[in-house]
Design a protein around this motif. Sequence first.
Motif, PDB file in Angstrom:
ATOM      1  N   TYR A 247     -41.609  11.018  15.057  1.00 49.75           N
ATOM      2  CA  TYR A 247     -40.915  12.239  15.965  1.00 49.75           C
ATOM      3  C   TYR A 247     -39.529  12.135  15.839  1.00 49.75           C
ATOM      4  N   SER A 248     -39.096  12.761  14.840  1.00 48.60           N
ATOM      5  CA  SER A 248     -37.362  12.456  14.488  1.00 48.60           C
ATOM      6  C   SER A 248     -36.846  11.119  14.512  1.00 48.60           C
ATOM      7  N   GLY A 249     -37.755  10.483  13.821  1.00 42.61           N
ATOM      8  CA  GLY A 249     -37.496   9.148  13.707  1.00 42.61           C
ATOM      9  C   GLY A 249     -37.756   7.914  14.696  1.00 42.61           C
ATOM     10  N   HIS A 250     -38.572   8.478  15.755  1.00 44.28           N
ATOM     11  CA  HIS A 250     -39.149   7.668  16.977  1.00 44.28           C
ATOM     12  C   HIS A 250     -40.685   7.637  16.653  1.00 44.28           C
ATOM     13  N   ILE A 251     -41.063   6.232  16.953  1.00 43.52           N
ATOM     14  CA  ILE A 251     -42.514   5.927  16.948  1.00 43.52           C
ATOM     15  C   ILE A 251     -42.678   5.443  18.387  1.00 43.52           C
ATOM     16  N   ALA A 252     -43.397   6.194  19.165  1.00 39.98           N
ATOM     17  CA  ALA A 252     -43.403   6.079  20.568  1.00 39.98           C
ATOM     18  C   ALA A 252     -44.785   6.253  21.023  1.00 39.98           C
ATOM     19  N   PRO A 253     -45.836   5.804  20.596  1.00 37.16           N
ATOM     20  CA  PRO A 253     -47.092   5.784  21.267  1.00 37.16           C
ATOM     21  C   PRO A 253     -47.417   5.679  22.456  1.00 37.16           C
ATOM     22  N   GLY A 254     -46.447   5.079  23.359  1.00 36.32           N
ATOM     23  CA  GLY A 254     -46.515   5.203  25.005  1.00 36.32           C
ATOM     24  C   GLY A 254     -46.277   6.492  25.310  1.00 36.32           C
ATOM     25  N   MET A 255     -45.119   6.969  24.905  1.00 37.56           N
ATOM     26  CA  MET A 255     -44.745   8.297  25.392  1.00 37.56           C
ATOM     27  C   MET A 255     -45.841   9.443  24.949  1.00 37.56           C
ATOM     28  N   PHE A 256     -46.494   9.368  23.848  1.00 37.01           N
ATOM     29  CA  PHE A 256     -47.310  10.441  23.604  1.00 37.01           C
ATOM     30  C   PHE A 256     -48.691   9.999  24.329  1.00 37.01           C
ATOM     31  N   LEU A 257     -49.070   9.022  24.670  1.00 34.70           N
ATOM     32  CA  LEU A 257     -50.158   8.636  25.622  1.00 34.70           C
ATOM     33  C   LEU A 257     -49.829   9.271  26.889  1.00 34.70           C
TER      34      LEU A 257
END
Length: 573
Positions: A68-78
Motif C-alpha cells: 500500500y504505497s510502499g507500506h506493508i502493514a498487516p496489523g493495520m489491515f487486520l
Amino acid sequence: MTATATRPAPPLVLPKTVSIVAAVVAAIPFVIHAIATFSGYFGQDDFIILYRAGNSGPFDPGYLFQDYSGHIAPGMFLLAWFITALAPLNYTIAVIPVLLMQAGASILLWRLLVRLFGHRWGLLLPYAMYTFSSLILYSTMWWAYSVQLFPLLLTMFGAFNTHLTYLRTRESKHVVTTLLWTVAGMAFYEKAALFLPLLFGFTLLLGERAPWRVWLAHGVLLAGFVALYAGLTVSRIKEGLPSGDVIVEFLRRSVVDVFLPGLFGGPWTDPAMGAAISTPPLGLRIAAAAIAVAVIAGGIVVGGRKAVLAWSLLGAYVVVDLALVIITRLPEIGPLIGNDPRYTADAVPVTVLCGAFAYSSLRLKRPAAGVLVVLLGVSATFSYLWLAPGLKFEKAKQYVATAQAALKADPSIVLYDTPVPEEIMNKWFFVDGKASRVIGLLPGPPKFDQPAENMYLLDDNGTPRKINNVRDPVVGRPGPYAKCGYAVGYDTATIPLSGRVDGRRLLRMEYYTSGKGPVTFRLGKATHEIHLNDGLHVLYLVVDGSFDRVDINRATQVDPMCVVDVRIGTPMT
C-alpha cells in the motif's frame, strides 16, 4: 480464654503525587484529542483501506500483506477488516481502538520514565512535550495515519520497558518479549525497524551492555523484515536526488518550520493542504530554534558525555526520518512536503527520551516544573485546536451523509461510479478515487454500474442526479427496419457504430419488445447478459473497452426485440 492477637491492617499505599499529576498531564490532552477526533470523519486513504477491508477476508495474505504505497502493514489491515466487519463506515467504532492505543502508549511512556529516573517533578516537562504534542495529536486525527503512529508508539514504549527489565534481570524471556513488541510494531508501521538502533543507543545511555546473542536475535528479526518488505513492495526510491536547494528548503520546512515549533508548544498557525501545516511567523520560528539550541547546549553542560550521546542518537533518528522522505516522496511532491508533520511526529517521543537522559542529573523543583508544564500545555493545546479543523474532513462527512439519506429513501437507485471531489479523495488515487470507494460499504450496499433503466450519479455534495442522456456520443447507425431499427432475435444482430469507443463509457439504448427475458451484449472482448422487461424501455449499461460495433442476441426463442437507438458517451444529467 486467651485473646487472639490481630495484625494491624497494612498501610494504604497511594501513588506518588508526581504520578497523579502525570495522569492529569496525560488525561487533559487525551480528552481534548478524543473530543476533536470524534467530531471528525474519514478522509482520503481511509476510504480505500476500509473498502478493501470490506471486500477481503481476515486470512487473505494478498490483502494483509498488500503493497500500500510502499507500506506493508498487516496489523493495520487486520484492524481495518475487524472494524469494517463490526460496523462498516462507523467512524466512532473505527477511532476507539486507536484512542485506546494512544492511552496505552502514554501510560507505558510514564512508566518507562519513572523506572529510569524515579518519581521526579522534572519528568513532567518532557512527558508533557509528548502528551500535548500538536504534531502527534493533529496528524493522528487522520485515521489512516493514527493506525500507523499510535501502534508504533505503543510498541516502542513496550519494547523499551521490556528491554529495561532484561537489562536489570538478565532473564532471556524478556528478550523474547521485546522481540514480540518489535514484531507488533512492524505489523503496523515499517519504522519499527528502527527499534534495534534505538534499543542499542538506549543500552549505551544506561551504561549497560547486552550479550551479542541479544543483538543477533534483533538483527535476524530486522533482516527477516527487510527481506519480507523488499520482496512484497515496489521500491519507492527515486532515481537521482532532488537538487541541493530543494533538499535544503525541505529540511528547513521540516525542522525549523514544523518540528521545532511543534516541540515547544507550537506551531501557532493554520492548517494547510492535506495534513500540512502553514508556516509559522518568522519570529516564532526563530524563537523555537533559539530554544532548541539552548536546550541542546544546556543538556551538554548538565549531562556531559551522556548528553552528547543522547543528542547524537536523536540527531541520527531525525536524519533517518528525513532521509527516507528525501529519497522517496520529495522528488514527487516537492519541498512543501516538509510542512507535513506525519514525517517527523514519530521523532517526538525519541526527543523526549533523549532529553530526559541529557538532563537526568538535573533536579527540577515542583514550582518550576509546574509553571513550565502549564505554559507548554496551554500553548500546545491552543496550537492543536487551531489546527484541528484541517483534518476533520467535514466535506467527506457531509457527502456520505447526503448519499446515505438518499439511498435509504430509495434503495433501488443505481449509480454510475464517478470521481469524488478532491477534498474527499485526491485525484492521484485514480480508479480508487471514486464514489464506490467512499460509500460502497453503506448498508444496502449501494448499487454501482449495474444495468438499469434509470441511472444516477452523485454530484459534489453526494446528492444523486438522474442521468438523462450521454454527451459526445458514438451512435449506432440506422437499422434496416422502419420503426424497429434492429430486430434482435435468436440470431445475433450487429449494430455498427459511427466511430470507435475506447475506455469507460455509458451506453444508452432505447428498445421495445413483447417478450421479456435475457439478452446478451458483446462489446469487443466484453460480454454482458442482461434481463430485459417487455414494453418500451431505456437501458443504461456501463461499458469499458475498445469496440466499434454492438452485437446483441436473445438466448431464448421469444419474440424479437426492436432496438431503435444506441448511443455511447459520457453521462449527463
